[in-house]
Design a protein around this motif. Sequence first.
Motif, PDB file in Angstrom:
ATOM      1  N   THR A   2       0.830  -1.207   0.000  1.00  0.00           N
ATOM      2  CA  THR A   2       0.000   0.000   0.000  1.00  0.00           C
ATOM      3  C   THR A   2       0.862   1.254   0.000  1.00  0.00           C
ATOM      4  O   THR A   2       0.600   2.216  -0.737  1.00  0.00           O
ATOM      5  CB  THR A   2      -0.931   0.007   1.224  1.00  0.00           C
ATOM      6  N   ILE A   3       1.902   1.252   0.824  1.00  0.00           N
ATOM      7  CA  ILE A   3       2.804   2.406   0.876  1.00  0.00           C
ATOM      8  C   ILE A   3       3.556   2.560  -0.443  1.00  0.00           C
ATOM      9  O   ILE A   3       3.694   3.672  -0.971  1.00  0.00           O
ATOM     10  CB  ILE A   3       3.784   2.276   2.056  1.00  0.00           C
ATOM     11  N   ALA A   4       4.042   1.449  -0.980  1.00  0.00           N
ATOM     12  CA  ALA A   4       4.757   1.507  -2.258  1.00  0.00           C
ATOM     13  C   ALA A   4       3.867   2.048  -3.366  1.00  0.00           C
ATOM     14  O   ALA A   4       4.314   2.854  -4.195  1.00  0.00           O
ATOM     15  CB  ALA A   4       5.271   0.112  -2.625  1.00  0.00           C
ATOM     16  N   LYS A   5       2.599   1.651  -3.385  1.00  0.00           N
ATOM     17  CA  LYS A   5       1.660   2.151  -4.397  1.00  0.00           C
ATOM     18  C   LYS A   5       1.402   3.642  -4.206  1.00  0.00           C
ATOM     19  O   LYS A   5       1.321   4.400  -5.180  1.00  0.00           O
ATOM     20  CB  LYS A   5       0.344   1.387  -4.333  1.00  0.00           C
ATOM     21  N   CYS A   6       1.283   4.072  -2.963  1.00  0.00           N
ATOM     22  CA  CYS A   6       1.092   5.497  -2.689  1.00  0.00           C
ATOM     23  C   CYS A   6       2.271   6.317  -3.216  1.00  0.00           C
ATOM     24  O   CYS A   6       2.085   7.367  -3.837  1.00  0.00           O
ATOM     25  CB  CYS A   6       0.927   5.722  -1.184  1.00  0.00           C
ATOM     26  N   LEU A   7       3.477   5.829  -2.994  1.00  0.00           N
ATOM     27  CA  LEU A   7       4.667   6.537  -3.478  1.00  0.00           C
ATOM     28  C   LEU A   7       4.701   6.559  -5.011  1.00  0.00           C
ATOM     29  O   LEU A   7       5.077   7.566  -5.618  1.00  0.00           O
ATOM     30  CB  LEU A   7       5.925   5.873  -2.925  1.00  0.00           C
ATOM     31  N   GLU A   8       4.296   5.459  -5.627  1.00  0.00           N
ATOM     32  CA  GLU A   8       4.256   5.402  -7.087  1.00  0.00           C
ATOM     33  C   GLU A   8       3.185   6.351  -7.636  1.00  0.00           C
ATOM     34  O   GLU A   8       3.422   7.052  -8.630  1.00  0.00           O
ATOM     35  CB  GLU A   8       3.976   3.973  -7.538  1.00  0.00           C
TER      36      GLU A   8
END
Length: 229
Positions: A129-135
């Motif tokens: 979820t965090i990685a997707k937010c950063l992307e």
Amino acid sequence: MKAVVFDLDNTLAGIGEGMIQKDLLLLRKLEESGRAIAVCSGKTTDYLCGFVRQTGLKHPVLLGENGAVIQIGTKLPPKQFYRLPYSERAAESIALLRKELDRILPHLWYQPNLAGLTPFPAKPEDFDTIAKCLEDNKERTEDILIYLHEDSFDIVPAGIDKGQGLKYMGEVLDIPPENITAVGDGVNDYPMFRYAGFSIGIGVKEPDKVDINLSTLTEALEYLLSGKA
């Protein structure tokens, strides 16, 4: 070598663990040999104070938040304390990312940083979820650096890294880079490997990034005490 700088997690000790007694004795012996001992970590300096107090080191230097915050000794408040500057745009980007993460993961825990942002995912799926937010907010990541760790993300202003922390420490202590040895295990240690005159990896996955790559901290401390570095 006049100074040896160690990463903390998975270098001096396992994550959330203390040092083993043998390594602790070797570390004290290294300081007694006349080298300055520093700990450079993504953790905050107050966290490092709690850890380093237990080592019995006499004159430690602490570099927290990937080199962004530097203090001499473990007393609070510290007599010598420095915070590296970074751009206003980086600060704005970090604040907006925090706001977005709070929206999608309202119970996420953050390390209490003075610079940057360090969220600790509570569940494995939170990493995604965090990685997707950063992307999804890629336009806000151009002026920051992102390190993925076993237990967290480090989101730090561009221009601040462990190498810059070592540079500032060297200026404060009047120690040039050729007289500094860096010891670490991860990608966020690469900048300090590049800056230091000599580098020792502890199981580094890219051995070409260091001058010598060893398996354990014990081996690294014994190597340092042998006078080879």
